[in-house]
Scaffold this motif. Structure first.
Motif, PDB file in Angstrom:
ATOM      1  N   LEU A   1     -26.910  58.202  82.944  1.00 21.38           N
ATOM      2  CA  LEU A   1     -27.676  57.969  81.730  1.00 21.38           C
ATOM      3  C   LEU A   1     -26.814  58.194  80.496  1.00 21.38           C
ATOM      4  O   LEU A   1     -26.830  57.373  79.552  1.00 21.38           O
ATOM      5  CB  LEU A   1     -28.889  58.908  81.700  1.00 21.38           C
ATOM      6  N   GLU A   2     -26.070  59.284  80.490  1.00 16.64           N
ATOM      7  CA  GLU A   2     -25.218  59.588  79.339  1.00 16.64           C
ATOM      8  C   GLU A   2     -24.187  58.482  79.109  1.00 16.64           C
ATOM      9  O   GLU A   2     -23.977  58.033  77.981  1.00 16.64           O
ATOM     10  CB  GLU A   2     -24.516  60.933  79.542  1.00 16.64           C
ATOM     11  N   GLN A   3     -23.540  58.023  80.178  1.00 11.05           N
ATOM     12  CA  GLN A   3     -22.531  56.981  80.042  1.00 11.05           C
ATOM     13  C   GLN A   3     -23.158  55.674  79.543  1.00 11.05           C
ATOM     14  O   GLN A   3     -22.571  54.974  78.704  1.00 11.05           O
ATOM     15  CB  GLN A   3     -21.828  56.750  81.380  1.00 11.05           C
ATOM     16  N   THR A   4     -24.320  55.353  80.021  1.00 15.34           N
ATOM     17  CA  THR A   4     -25.004  54.125  79.577  1.00 15.34           C
ATOM     18  C   THR A   4     -25.364  54.204  78.101  1.00 15.34           C
ATOM     19  O   THR A   4     -25.202  53.228  77.354  1.00 15.34           O
ATOM     20  CB  THR A   4     -26.274  53.885  80.413  1.00 15.34           C
TER      21      THR A   4
ATOM     22  N   GLN B   1     -25.652  48.268  81.905  1.00 19.30           N
ATOM     23  CA  GLN B   1     -24.202  48.332  81.774  1.00 19.30           C
ATOM     24  C   GLN B   1     -23.555  46.976  82.072  1.00 19.30           C
ATOM     25  O   GLN B   1     -22.614  46.553  81.392  1.00 19.30           O
ATOM     26  CB  GLN B   1     -23.634  49.405  82.718  1.00 19.30           C
ATOM     27  N   LYS B   2     -24.067  46.281  83.060  1.00 22.22           N
ATOM     28  CA  LYS B   2     -23.530  44.941  83.388  1.00 22.22           C
ATOM     29  C   LYS B   2     -23.722  43.996  82.214  1.00 22.22           C
ATOM     30  O   LYS B   2     -22.821  43.220  81.865  1.00 22.22           O
ATOM     31  CB  LYS B   2     -24.238  44.381  84.613  1.00 22.22           C
ATOM     32  N   ARG B   3     -24.909  44.032  81.568  1.00 27.96           N
ATOM     33  CA  ARG B   3     -25.193  43.138  80.463  1.00 27.96           C
ATOM     34  C   ARG B   3     -24.267  43.452  79.272  1.00 27.96           C
ATOM     35  O   ARG B   3     -23.764  42.542  78.619  1.00 27.96           O
ATOM     36  CB  ARG B   3     -26.666  43.278  80.059  1.00 27.96           C
ATOM     37  N   ILE B   4     -24.053  44.758  79.021  1.00 26.51           N
ATOM     38  CA  ILE B   4     -23.173  45.144  77.924  1.00 26.51           C
ATOM     39  C   ILE B   4     -21.754  44.652  78.165  1.00 26.51           C
ATOM     40  O   ILE B   4     -21.094  44.115  77.270  1.00 26.51           O
ATOM     41  CB  ILE B   4     -23.168  46.669  77.757  1.00 26.51           C
ATOM     42  N   LYS B   5     -21.270  44.828  79.387  1.00 23.01           N
ATOM     43  CA  LYS B   5     -19.919  44.362  79.714  1.00 23.01           C
ATOM     44  C   LYS B   5     -19.814  42.825  79.580  1.00 23.01           C
ATOM     45  O   LYS B   5     -18.793  42.303  79.150  1.00 23.01           O
ATOM     46  CB  LYS B   5     -19.534  44.782  81.121  1.00 23.01           C
ATOM     47  N   GLY B   6     -20.895  42.121  79.950  1.00 27.05           N
ATOM     48  CA  GLY B   6     -20.891  40.669  79.836  1.00 27.05           C
ATOM     49  C   GLY B   6     -20.826  40.207  78.395  1.00 27.05           C
ATOM     50  O   GLY B   6     -20.166  39.217  78.060  1.00 27.05           O
TER      51      GLY B   6
END
Length: 245
Positions: free
Chosen positions: A191-194, A238-243
């Motif tokens: 959660l913190e990393q996200t 996280q996947k969406r942010i990286k995309g």
């Protein structure tokens, strides 16, 4: 507890709709034996439609001319009373009364008496009882509808009968194991990393965000399935942010 040995006795009921309401309340809780002592109007269409799907309780109701007829074969009689009496009598609330009737009703005929809507049971009627029953209410408004009073008493009888089949704790029949401390710590890290990834949390100035989120999630007990759902949301975020980046 044997509900089949317990009869509900209504004395001089004024409103036929209340009779129907009582029948419905009884059937909800598994009681079926209704006795009517000299009702003002019965049978009556208002009683029928108020009973809804409890018409069978009405159809089998026993109508008597006197209270003595209604309770003649009973070994234990309870009378509902809304006020104190000049002569003290054994008095219980509905829960304690249900406990008292547990076992008695196994092999004895039991009657629970409810009086007139406007003035309850007379003193001589209460004196025919083994004990009195009082339903605690607010001092600001103590008047109970007849069907409501019967519902309260029948509910306590049903609860006692069903006690062995009810969960002993809120999580007794949970469908998934609860999370371990280790699983929760991994979740907090995730959660913190996200939150950092979406720039909601500034790692150089975190303030008390994670502490407050820990407190939030600690107020409930997450099971493994719920935790997997939350971590799945975090992973997809996280996947969406990286995309996007």
């Amino acid at each position: 507890m044997n509900l089949d040995n317990i009869r509900i006795v209504l004395v001089n009921t004024n409103t036929p709709g209340n009779i129907g309401g009582v029948a419905r309340a009884m059937k909800n809780m598994g009681l079926s034996r209704l006795y009517l002592v000299e009702p003002r109007e019965y049978p009556h269409e208002e009683a029928t439609w108020r009973a809804a799907s409890a018409g069978d309780v009405l159809d089998s109701a026993v109508v008597t001319a006197t209270l003595e007829e209604a309770i003649a074969d009973c070994q234990f009689v309870v009378g509902t009373s809304a006020r104190g009496r000049r002569i003290p009598w054994p008095l219980l609330d509905p829960r304690k009364c249900a406990e008292r009737l547990d076992g008695v009703s196994d092999d004895q005929e039991v009657a629970i008496l409810f009086g007139r809507e406007d003035r309850g049971l007379k003193n001589e009627e209460l004196q025919a009882c083994n004990l009195h029953l009082n339903i605690p209410t607010s001092e600001d408004y103590s008047s109970l509808n007849l069907a409501m009073a019967v519902q309260v008493v029948c509910y306590e009888l049903r609860m006692l009968l069903s006690a062995d089949s009810l969960p002993k704790a809120e999580d007794e029949e949970w469908d998934s194991p609860f999370t371990t401390r280790e699983q929760m710590e991994l979740f907090y890290e995730h959660l913190e990393q996200t939150l950092i990834d979406v720039e909601f949390l500034n790692p150089t100035a975190p303030r008390q965000l994670m502490a407050r989120l820990r407190r939030l999630y600690s107020r409930v007990r997450l099971d493994e399935m719920e935790l997997n759902i939350l971590r799945g949301i975090l992973t997809e975020t996280q996947k969406r942010i990286k995309g996007i980046r």
